[in-house]
Design an enzyme around this catalytic site. Structure first.
Site, PDB file in Angstrom:
ATOM      1  N   PRO A 174       0.810  -1.218   0.000  1.00  0.00           N
ATOM      2  CA  PRO A 174       0.000   0.000   0.000  1.00  0.00           C
ATOM      3  C   PRO A 174       0.847   1.273   0.000  1.00  0.00           C
ATOM      4  O   PRO A 174       1.713   1.433   0.850  1.00  0.00           O
ATOM      5  CB  PRO A 174      -0.776  -0.119   1.316  1.00  0.00           C
ATOM      6  CG  PRO A 174       0.120  -0.911   2.210  1.00  0.00           C
ATOM      7  CD  PRO A 174       0.864  -1.865   1.318  1.00  0.00           C
ATOM      8  N   ASP A 214      -1.993   2.878   2.573  1.00  0.00           N
ATOM      9  CA  ASP A 214      -1.364   2.942   3.879  1.00  0.00           C
ATOM     10  C   ASP A 214      -1.681   4.322   4.446  1.00  0.00           C
ATOM     11  O   ASP A 214      -1.359   5.331   3.823  1.00  0.00           O
ATOM     12  CB  ASP A 214       0.147   2.773   3.694  1.00  0.00           C
ATOM     13  CG  ASP A 214       0.831   2.386   4.983  1.00  0.00           C
ATOM     14  OD1 ASP A 214       0.129   2.037   5.944  1.00  0.00           O
ATOM     15  OD2 ASP A 214       2.068   2.438   5.017  1.00  0.00           O
ATOM     16  N   TRP A 231       4.305  -0.280  10.253  1.00  0.00           N
ATOM     17  CA  TRP A 231       4.782  -1.430   9.475  1.00  0.00           C
ATOM     18  C   TRP A 231       4.057  -2.699   9.878  1.00  0.00           C
ATOM     19  O   TRP A 231       3.991  -3.655   9.113  1.00  0.00           O
ATOM     20  CB  TRP A 231       6.296  -1.586   9.634  1.00  0.00           C
ATOM     21  CG  TRP A 231       7.003  -0.430   9.010  1.00  0.00           C
ATOM     22  CD1 TRP A 231       7.545   0.636   9.640  1.00  0.00           C
ATOM     23  CD2 TRP A 231       7.194  -0.201   7.612  1.00  0.00           C
ATOM     24  NE1 TRP A 231       8.080   1.510   8.731  1.00  0.00           N
ATOM     25  CE2 TRP A 231       7.882   1.027   7.479  1.00  0.00           C
ATOM     26  CE3 TRP A 231       6.861  -0.911   6.452  1.00  0.00           C
ATOM     27  CZ2 TRP A 231       8.248   1.560   6.239  1.00  0.00           C
ATOM     28  CZ3 TRP A 231       7.223  -0.379   5.220  1.00  0.00           C
ATOM     29  CH2 TRP A 231       7.909   0.839   5.122  1.00  0.00           C
ATOM     30  N   GLN A 275      12.356  -1.744   0.810  1.00  0.00           N
ATOM     31  CA  GLN A 275      11.349  -2.452   1.609  1.00  0.00           C
ATOM     32  C   GLN A 275      11.910  -3.704   2.278  1.00  0.00           C
ATOM     33  O   GLN A 275      11.183  -4.402   2.995  1.00  0.00           O
ATOM     34  CB  GLN A 275      10.128  -2.810   0.764  1.00  0.00           C
ATOM     35  CG  GLN A 275       9.375  -1.610   0.237  1.00  0.00           C
ATOM     36  CD  GLN A 275       8.813  -0.738   1.332  1.00  0.00           C
ATOM     37  OE1 GLN A 275       8.570  -1.189   2.435  1.00  0.00           O
ATOM     38  NE2 GLN A 275       8.637   0.537   1.054  1.00  0.00           N
ATOM     39  N   TRP A 328       8.442  -3.412   4.275  1.00  0.00           N
ATOM     40  CA  TRP A 328       7.306  -4.290   4.023  1.00  0.00           C
ATOM     41  C   TRP A 328       7.689  -5.755   3.849  1.00  0.00           C
ATOM     42  O   TRP A 328       6.995  -6.640   4.319  1.00  0.00           O
ATOM     43  CB  TRP A 328       6.558  -3.769   2.799  1.00  0.00           C
ATOM     44  CG  TRP A 328       5.189  -4.314   2.637  1.00  0.00           C
ATOM     45  CD1 TRP A 328       4.203  -4.351   3.583  1.00  0.00           C
ATOM     46  CD2 TRP A 328       4.643  -4.908   1.466  1.00  0.00           C
ATOM     47  NE1 TRP A 328       3.077  -4.925   3.048  1.00  0.00           N
ATOM     48  CE2 TRP A 328       3.317  -5.271   1.753  1.00  0.00           C
ATOM     49  CE3 TRP A 328       5.147  -5.147   0.180  1.00  0.00           C
ATOM     50  CZ2 TRP A 328       2.481  -5.864   0.819  1.00  0.00           C
ATOM     51  CZ3 TRP A 328       4.316  -5.735  -0.751  1.00  0.00           C
ATOM     52  CH2 TRP A 328       3.002  -6.094  -0.442  1.00  0.00           C
ATOM     53  N   LYS A 354      20.807  10.019  -6.713  1.00  0.00           N
ATOM     54  CA  LYS A 354      19.456   9.734  -6.281  1.00  0.00           C
ATOM     55  C   LYS A 354      18.552  10.918  -6.625  1.00  0.00           C
ATOM     56  O   LYS A 354      18.947  12.062  -6.462  1.00  0.00           O
ATOM     57  CB  LYS A 354      19.436   9.494  -4.767  1.00  0.00           C
ATOM     58  CG  LYS A 354      18.724   8.202  -4.404  1.00  0.00           C
ATOM     59  CD  LYS A 354      18.759   7.949  -2.918  1.00  0.00           C
ATOM     60  CE  LYS A 354      17.552   7.103  -2.561  1.00  0.00           C
ATOM     61  NZ  LYS A 354      17.497   6.705  -1.179  1.00  0.00           N
ATOM     62  N   LYS A 365      13.376  15.812  -4.651  1.00  0.00           N
ATOM     63  CA  LYS A 365      12.738  17.099  -4.948  1.00  0.00           C
ATOM     64  C   LYS A 365      13.679  18.232  -4.604  1.00  0.00           C
ATOM     65  O   LYS A 365      13.797  19.193  -5.351  1.00  0.00           O
ATOM     66  CB  LYS A 365      11.453  17.222  -4.122  1.00  0.00           C
ATOM     67  CG  LYS A 365      10.204  16.983  -4.948  1.00  0.00           C
ATOM     68  CD  LYS A 365       8.995  17.514  -4.194  1.00  0.00           C
ATOM     69  CE  LYS A 365       7.863  16.500  -4.222  1.00  0.00           C
ATOM     70  NZ  LYS A 365       6.924  16.664  -3.115  1.00  0.00           N
TER      71      LYS A 365
END
Ligand SMILES: [Zn+2]
Ligand SMILES: [Zn+2]
Length: 1016
Positions: A41, A80, A510, A546, A550, A583, A586
């Site tokens: 999610p 999520d 989590w 993750q 996750w 990487k 913004k």
């Protein structure tokens, strides 16, 4: 062009919506074997970025492919919604900060704001998902804030509590002073950064002396005011060193590092003999009754520092343990926001991590600083707010994951990881170092921890709303919301007659997302059969970050509840980097907005760029150019081939389903053979989840289709009426386009659908993925054609080097070596090669057309031949051509008493004048570049033909329309053109050629001659 792409994608989206194609593709496979997919999610309180585009493209790709491959792939979306990021966002919005201000603002109002903020960008996410063509059921998503979801999570936690695996403990845990909550170890693992800090070596005065010090080392000087003990290793040797007027106790092995200049060792003893030695700490801000003495600890080494470690039990796990074991005092000098408490008078109220320099100054003022040093190390930062973390001893709720370590590792062994090294590497290592899961958060917006406690020590963890209601004091509202502050109002009855209160914490988000296999179907209260059929997952797909998020929490929750892994397969995706390998972020301004890219180039181009560029597990350097190239290479090429087919199909009313057949040419056989070879390769790759190589096979095939098959077959579509050859060309192209659309459907779902719909009237996504027909594969033919293409390619290169345009015919081409099984096999393709290369004749005999220039290769021959290298040089320089040829043919040769191999020399072919050589891939051609009068004339006529074709296009004349060509030119030009009228007829769709003026004409210049041409 760009607009055309956008229009196509919009049109197809509308078609899918109108026909409910996604749901149809799932219903279509009712009763078929399920291929279970879990959606990780996302949070909808931030905008989707390039990484999401990669994740969602791969997810959609796998789901569409598996569906076409015959499985039923249900795709439930998820959101999520809980956790700190949401709270921090709201704090910013309300211009408040910290728990005190939240309490003042009001928890109920604050929670309300959180709930609103969760779906700030839901619309953008839906649009992004839809535009990308990611088919996922967003009408019926699981949402972690829903009561039903929370109730399932409660059920799971209740089960864990029953098993005795959920406990309250006092432990040193990582803590974010800004978020004012502790973190789990997997959260910490996500935020390490290299920082420069100060280490200090402080002097601890040995009690009863005035000049003898224990030298204690620490990398966190700010913890010195909370010193309780000094730890030494029992078995290490410690020496007392005299330098100047002072004595210092340090580990023997480190004395040399620590003392510059002269010093004397005046005593020596084992660490265990120092135990209990009392000292006066450098700071006396706090009262320590039991402490300020030397203790023994195995974790002390003589690898760095002094071999004596400053112990502050509140701020380190080892420290905490050793102080507890020795029954010493516990001292805490930092508040919940990470600031010194009142006791540390000079620094009270300041953030401790900022005070290292001040502490060192204070040490120096007191004469207690021995040494300070800057050093760089990897230090954990909050993964959400970026604040440096502190380690605090505090109370918290833990899941005893350490009890399940073996089971977790065993389950990991059953999982198929892509890339494979994750299993033992990043993920396996993480499991090896597993600690108990710090599950509680002292925050507001999350699943409330469903544990109620009583003063008598009793604990209850109700596993459902019903159970909570049953045991509640008083009534629980029918529509009770399972969030703070509402659940905090509910009290349970205790067996002791007392009243139980809910523990204050919410849980780690989590745990929410790790519970999704169960909670998405409201297990065990919802449809159990549905749950059973969708557990475990065949695949989960997320970014490599993750591993500690996750991927871990899914495995942990599932192992806790069922003892099994929740997934059979994990696709762990790399990061998207900018062109320079940085990487994207913004703040750096180098982030690509996937929505903008789709606006400009279309979703197909973005998807193709992501799927074909490099393996999804690798970090990708990505830029707008990658997407624009994907558009021109794949989307535009396929569009053009299809437009070509459509144009002639409309002229001839060809019906692909009814008019199949005809007499196939070698070209037809070849492209069909290639098609089925590619189908086989693509299926093989995709079975292995090798998406990139499958994409590359398709890319190559499309290039062959467009730049070879279609281009070489064009004239077959121009002829009048429906000949058997033309029918074969049509049906071949129809078949190839249909299968190509099916092959591409999971990669570029829009253009694939557009073409397939126009060809057949039905959706490509409801068809079966193509299977290869071995009977249509002709390996020999493919091999031949590869050679033909290579010869053509080399000839083009030779023309380029010689600076002669393709339109200029040339007399001859010599193929030195063009086919691995002998050049004779090329003979049947001479006509094709001649046309392609625009040469009159092809010869295989190159006798006498070039000589060899041979030189000794000193780099190889020198070391081998030693002193004889001079002789060899001499012999090589005098080698006859026949000898060189012998060396080339046999690979070695004897010159006098010298044995030479091809590696000992460099051999270059020197063509005779007028010949241009091109070599590559072990192949070679010689092109005759001599231009006779005849050849020049023909070249001129071809330029004229090109001009007429261009003019026809400018006038937008139907391709099949026969026209009269008018030419007004100088007499010499007319003579030449008259000589070549048959050629003009062959290349231009003409009725007549008239050498006279025409009303509407265009002036052109060809090779310095001025002509006026007209078509009517
Ligand atoms: Zn934080
Ligand atoms: Zn009780």
């Amino acid at each position: 062009m760009q607009d055309k792409v956008r229009m196509r994608e919009q049109k197809i989206q509308d078609y899918w919506q109108k026909n409910d194609t996604f749901q149809a593709s799932v219903r279509n496979r009712e009763g078929k074997k399920p291929y279970v997919f879990y959606e990780g999610p996302p949070t909808a309180n931030g905008m989707p970025h390039a990484g999401h585009a990669l994740g969602r493209t791969i997810k959609d790709f796998i789901a569409r492919y598996k569906t076409m491959d015959g499985y039923q792939v249900k795709r439930k979306a998820g959101w999520d919604t809980h956790g700190l990021p949401v709270e921090l966002e709201v704090e910013k919005q309300l211009k408040i900060s910290g728990k005190e201000q939240i309490e003042t603002y009001g928890v109920e109002r604050f929670i309300e704001k959180c709930k609103e903020s969760v779906f700030t960008y839901e619309r953008e996410w839906k649009q992004f998902t839809e535009a990308l063509g990611y088919w996922v059921d967003m009408k019926d998503p699981y949402i972690t804030l829903d009561n039903s979801y929370i109730e399932s999570v409660w059920y799971l936690l209740s089960h864990i509590h029953q098993e005795g695996l959920l406990y309250k403990g006092h432990r040193v845990v990582p803590y974010c002073p800004h978020c004012e909550t502790s973190l789990s170890s997997h959260e910490v693992a996500q935020g390490y950064k290299d920082v420069s800090d100060l280490s200090a070596t402080a002097k601890f005065l040995v009690e009863g002396t005035t000049d003898e010090y224990l030298l204690g080392w620490t990398t966190t000087p700010w913890t010195l005011p909370a010193n309780v003990a000094i730890a030494v290793h029992p078995e290490l040797t410690y020496v007392t060193v005299q330098q100047g007027s002072e004595k210092y106790i340090v580990a023997e092995g480190l004395a040399n590092n620590l003392f510059k200049g002269d010093y004397q060792v005046v005593a020596s003893r084992k660490g265990k003999d120092l135990e209990g030695m009392r000292y006066e700490a450098p700071f006396a801000y706090t009262q320590v009754n039991k402490g300020h003495q030397v203790v023994l600890a195995d974790f002390v080494t003589d690898q760095s520092g002094t071999g004596l470690v400053h112990i502050a039990p509140a701020y380190g796990e080892d420290d905490y343990k050793v102080v507890k074991e020795n029954g010493l005092d516990f001292v805490h000098v930092v508040d919940g926001k990470g600031r010194y408490t009142e006791e540390v008078t000079p620094l009270a109220g300041r953030f401790v991590k900022d005070c290292d320099v001040d502490i060192i100054k204070l040490l120096a003022e007191r004469g207690r600083l021995f040494h300070k040093e800057k050093y760089t190390h990897s230090y954990p930062h909050c993964w959400r707010c970026d604040s440096p973390l502190l380690y605090y001893a505090m109370e918290g709720w833990f899941i005893r994951m350490t009890d399940l370590k073996d089971k977790m590792m065993e389950n990991n062994q059953q999982v198929e990881w892509h890339p494979g090294h994750m299993q033992q590497g990043r993920f396996g290592k993480f499991l090896e170092n597993m600690v108990d899961w710090n599950i509680g958060r002292n925050r507001y917006w999350g699943t409330p921890l469903n544990v109620w406690t009583c003063e008598c020590g009793n604990e209850k963890a109700p596993g459902s709303i019903a159970q909570m209601r049953q045991e509640a004091v008083g009534s629980v509202p029918e529509d009770v919301e399972l969030h703070k502050p509402f659940v905090d109002d509910i009290q349970l009855r205790c067996e002791c007659g007392g009243v139980m209160k809910r523990t204050n914490e919410v849980i780690d988000v989590w745990f929410d997302s790790g519970s999704m296999p169960f909670a998405q179907y409201h297990y065990p209260f919802g449809d159990k059969q549905l749950f059973q059929s969708q557990y475990p997952a065949d695949v989960v797909i997320e970014g490599v970050d993750q591993t500690r998020g996750w991927f871990y929490s899914l495995l942990a929750v599932s192992t806790l509840i069922t003892g099994k892994a929740p997934y059979k397969r994990v696709l762990s995706l790399g990061h998207i980097l900018d062109e320079n390998g940085q990487k994207m972020s913004k703040s750096k301004g180098n982030a690509l907005n996937p929505t903008d890219l789709m606006e400009t180039y279309g979703a197909d181009a973005l998807r193709w760029a992501l799927l074909s560029d490099s393996a999804p597990w690798n970090n990708k350097r990505f830029s707008e150019r990658t997407v624009s190239q994907a558009k021109s290479k794949l989307v535009d090429t396929l569009s053009n081939v299809f437009s070509f087919y459509q144009l002639y199909q409309q002229i001839d009313f060809f019906d692909g389903e009814k008019d199949s057949g005809g007499v196939r040419s070698t070209m037809d056989d070849w492209i069909l053979s290639r098609l089925h070879s590619v189908i086989r390769q693509v299926n093989d790759h995709l079975t292995q989840y090798d998406i990139t190589n499958a994409a590359r096979e398709l890319g190559t095939f499309l290039d062959e289709l467009s730049n070879w098959y279609v281009r070489r077959s064009r004239q077959r579509f121009w002829s009048n009426g429906m000949t058997e050859d033309k029918r074969a060309a049509f049906s071949t192209l129809y078949e190839v386009l249909k299968k190509t659309a099916q092959l591409l459907a999971p990669f570029t779902p829009y253009i694939a659908e557009d073409i397939y719909l126009q060809l057949t009237g039905s959706s490509v996504h409801l068809t079966d993925y193509p299977k290869s027909n071995a009977g249509l594969i002709n390996a020999e033919l493919e091999e031949d054609m590869t050679s033909v293409l290579q010869v053509v390619e080399l000839t083009r290169a030779a023309r380029n080097t010689a600076g002669i345009k393709t339109k200029q015919p040339l007399a001859g081409l010599y193929v030195l070596s063009g086919h691995p099984k002998g050049n004779g096999r090329l003979k049947q393709y001479f006509a094709t090669i001649k046309e392609e290369t625009n040469v009159k004749e092809i010869k295989l005999d190159s006798e006498g057309l070039f000589t060899y220039a041979v030189k000794l290769n000193f780099a190889v021959a020198g070391p081998r031949l030693g002193k004889r290298v001079g002789d060899a040089k001499q012999a090589v320089s005098q080698m006859e051509q026949s000898k060189v040829k012998e060396l080339v043919d046999k690979g070695s040769i004897t010159l006098g008493d010298l044995e030479l191999t091809q590696a000992d020399v460099t051999i270059e072919k020197v063509p005779s004048s007028q010949l241009q050589l091109a070599e590559g891939n072990g192949l070679g051609v010689l092109l005759d570049t001599e231009l006779t009068k005849e050849l020049k004339e023909e070249g001129f006529v071809r330029e004229v033909i090109r001009e007429v074709q261009t003019y026809r296009k400018e006038l937008d004349l139907p391709v099949e329309k026969h026209v009269d060509l008018y030419v007004d030119a100088s007499p010499s030009v007319v003579v030449v053109l008259k000589k070549y009228t048959s050629m003009l007829h062959a290349h231009l769709v003409l009725q007549d050629i008239l050498f006279e003026k025409c009303e509407k004409a265009k002036s052109v210049e060809v090779e310095g001659e001025f002509l006026r041409i007209g078509v009517e």
